[in-house]
Motif scaffolding. Structure first.
Motif, mmCIF file in Angstrom:
data_model
loop_
_atom_site.group_PDB
_atom_site.id
_atom_site.type_symbol
_atom_site.label_atom_id
_atom_site.label_comp_id
_atom_site.label_asym_id
_atom_site.label_seq_id
_atom_site.Cartn_x
_atom_site.Cartn_y
_atom_site.Cartn_z
ATOM 1 N N LEU A 45 0.823 -1.214 0.000
ATOM 2 C CA LEU A 45 0.000 0.000 0.000
ATOM 3 C C LEU A 45 0.855 1.261 0.000
ATOM 4 O O LEU A 45 0.462 2.275 -0.593
ATOM 5 C CB LEU A 45 -0.948 -0.017 1.199
ATOM 6 N N SER B 106 -10.742 8.221 -4.578
ATOM 7 C CA SER B 106 -9.401 8.208 -5.168
ATOM 8 C C SER B 106 -9.402 7.651 -6.577
ATOM 9 O O SER B 106 -8.513 7.965 -7.374
ATOM 10 C CB SER B 106 -8.449 7.388 -4.287
ATOM 11 N N ARG C 202 -3.193 6.873 -4.804
ATOM 12 C CA ARG C 202 -4.306 7.279 -3.929
ATOM 13 C C ARG C 202 -4.473 8.790 -3.964
ATOM 14 O O ARG C 202 -5.604 9.314 -3.942
ATOM 15 C CB ARG C 202 -4.065 6.810 -2.498
ATOM 16 N N THR C 203 -3.361 9.525 -4.046
ATOM 17 C CA THR C 203 -3.411 10.990 -4.007
ATOM 18 C C THR C 203 -3.368 11.623 -5.392
ATOM 19 O O THR C 203 -3.352 12.846 -5.504
ATOM 20 C CB THR C 203 -2.228 11.518 -3.179
ATOM 21 N N GLU D 256 0.520 4.482 -2.677
ATOM 22 C CA GLU D 256 0.109 5.768 -2.125
ATOM 23 C C GLU D 256 0.099 6.896 -3.163
ATOM 24 O O GLU D 256 -0.835 7.719 -3.172
ATOM 25 C CB GLU D 256 1.005 6.139 -0.948
ATOM 26 N N TRP E 113 -10.385 3.197 -0.669
ATOM 27 C CA TRP E 113 -9.872 4.322 -1.453
ATOM 28 C C TRP E 113 -10.868 4.695 -2.556
ATOM 29 O O TRP E 113 -11.096 5.884 -2.813
ATOM 30 C CB TRP E 113 -8.526 3.969 -2.084
ATOM 31 N N THR F 174 -8.532 -2.548 1.196
ATOM 32 C CA THR F 174 -8.148 -1.150 1.393
ATOM 33 C C THR F 174 -8.403 -0.340 0.132
ATOM 34 O O THR F 174 -8.839 0.815 0.198
ATOM 35 C CB THR F 174 -6.671 -1.059 1.798
ATOM 36 N N LEU F 175 -8.147 -0.942 -1.024
ATOM 37 C CA LEU F 175 -8.410 -0.249 -2.283
ATOM 38 C C LEU F 175 -9.902 0.051 -2.457
ATOM 39 O O LEU F 175 -10.265 1.082 -3.036
ATOM 40 C CB LEU F 175 -7.900 -1.081 -3.455
#
Length: 434
Positions: free
Chosen positions: A114, A164, A121-122, A118, A159, A155-156
């Protein structure tokens, strides 16, 4: 003035590019492929380029292969150096683990994977551009840490829920009988937000996301099967019926499925050859083409196009009229590739020269190589010796009789390689004759 077909195609191409610029085409996409194979790297880029642009794609040397995974730091640096004026379409396994092969056996923890992801994600918050991404559930018995992959995927989903990703697709790879992936996918689908799709697939998914990002216009599709009864049976590599796989891949590519005879003719008909008489199938495709746009997915055998079907299509001079064709992989691979190509080909501004060239490449790869040339190569050279000097010359000599290849233009084969040092796939260059 009367033009020949090649000259007419090139004239139309110039007009299309000029019109596309006047209409303000979308900026080029940045693609992060699953690995360095032509089906996962070259095909999505060519689909993205159909409207006259040039997708940003990492060089093959930067991506993973069967032995060595991609360097995540190098990939991250490459991504950050790309123009931020178009969407990012990304295979998350490439950055998290190094590629599809490495996603099955990587010793990384979920937290470490992860961290590598990152920057994606941003991405939208930093660049203002959408991210279309996918991640795979690994196949059995190769996977060594399924719980790690599942933890990353969950987790995705969070997001995606937080915005995201414009789209996140969770796909499972080569689900043979007994694989836990279908059950894992079903569980993930229950908790997935609206911008997440879950279905069987892998190599074709980047192409479908490319189509979804580049050609977002609504479009409808109808499927016709050469063997309707067989289409309702569960497939070996996906754990679901062929009919359901078709629906999955249509939705993933941005189509709405329309049943035949309901609401008029769909924007596209996909003829799925899944068995039966190939000559009858070729005639049927010809009749369908007289009524509207058609793509053909040849799924009768895995990784093996039906030579008789395509010879008859060429005899009828109908191959060049297709919106797409696919016969190179599993049924899901072929459905997804055909739908992705067709979705972009249907959109306004498609360059007819690039469309013809892409059909020629698909024919050379999916029919000439998969149906005939691969077997001839394996007969001529043992698999263990395919990395020896002289293999490229032998491959070119074996391929010589299949070229030139005529669709709209006529194409010659310039070079050919085995990029992963095995007979399963080749890479090659086709050049249109003047």
């Amino acid at each position: 003035m009367k033009f020949s077909r090649p000259v007419l195609l090139r004239t139309l191409s110039s007009l299309t590019l000029a019109l596309g610029g006047a209409l303000g085409d979308a900026h080029a996409q940045t693609l992060l492929p699953l690995d360095s194979r032509p089906t996962t790297r070259v095909l999505p880029a060519l689909i993205a380029d159909l409207r006259g642009g040039a997708a940003h794609v990492p060089p093959a040397s930067m991506l993973g292969n069967a032995q060595v995974g991609a360097d995540p730091a190098a990939l991250t640096a490459w991504l950050e150096a790309q123009p931020k004026d178009g969407p990012l379409i990304a295979a998350l396994d490439a950055l998290a683990y190094g590629g599809l092969v490495q996603s099955r056996k990587s010793p990384l923890s979920a937290a470490e994977a992860l961290v590598r992801l990152e920057p994606l994600r941003t991405w939208t918050a930093r660049t203002g551009q959408p991210v279309y991404a996918f991640v795979t559930l690994p196949r059995e018995p190769d996977a060594t840490n399924r719980e790690r992959n599942l933890a990353v995927t969950r987790t995705l989903l969070d997001w995606a829920r937080a915005g995201s990703f414009a789209q996140l697709h969770v796909s499972w790879d080569d689900a043979l009988p007994g694989s836990p992936a279908p059950a894992e996918g079903a569980a993930l689908a229950k908790e997935a937000p609206a911008n997440v799709l879950v279905y069987p697939g892998a190599d074709e998914v980047l192409s479908m996301l490319t189509a979804r990002a580049l050609a977002p216009q609504p479009a409808t599709v109808t499927f016709e099967y050469s063997d309707p009864a067989a289409a309702r049976q569960v497939m070996k590599y996906e754990g679901i019926p062929l009919t359901q796989s078709a629906v999955n891949h249509a939705q993933a590519s941005g189509f709405t499925v329309q049943e035949a005879g309901q609401g008029g003719r769909a924007d596209l008909t996909v003829f799925v050859f899944n068995g039966g008489d190939p000559r009858h199938a070729a005639v049927r495709v010809s009749r369908l083409l007289a009524a509207g746009p058609v793509a053909v997915a040849d799924v009768e055998k895995v990784n093996l196009g039906n030579s008789r079907l395509w010879q008859d299509m060429q005899t009828l001079r109908r191959t060049a009229n297709l919106k797409a064709l696919a016969a190179w992989g599993t049924p899901g691979n072929n459905l997804g590739a055909a739908l992705a190509h067709a979705k972009v080909a249907l959109a306004p501004g498609t360059d007819p020269v690039r469309q013809d060239a892409l059909l020629a490449r698909e024919y050379a790869n999916d029919v000439i190589y998969s149906a005939d040339l691969r077997a001839a190569l394996r007969k001529a050279i043992p698999e263990a010796q395919l990395t020896a000097p002289g293999t490229q010359d032998a491959l070119l000599n074996l391929a010589r009789n299949a070229f030139p290849l005529r669709l709209g233009d006529t194409y010659t084969l310039q070079d050919a390689t085995l990029p992963w040092g095995r007979s399963f796939e080749w890479d090659f260059t086709l050049t249109p004759q003047p």
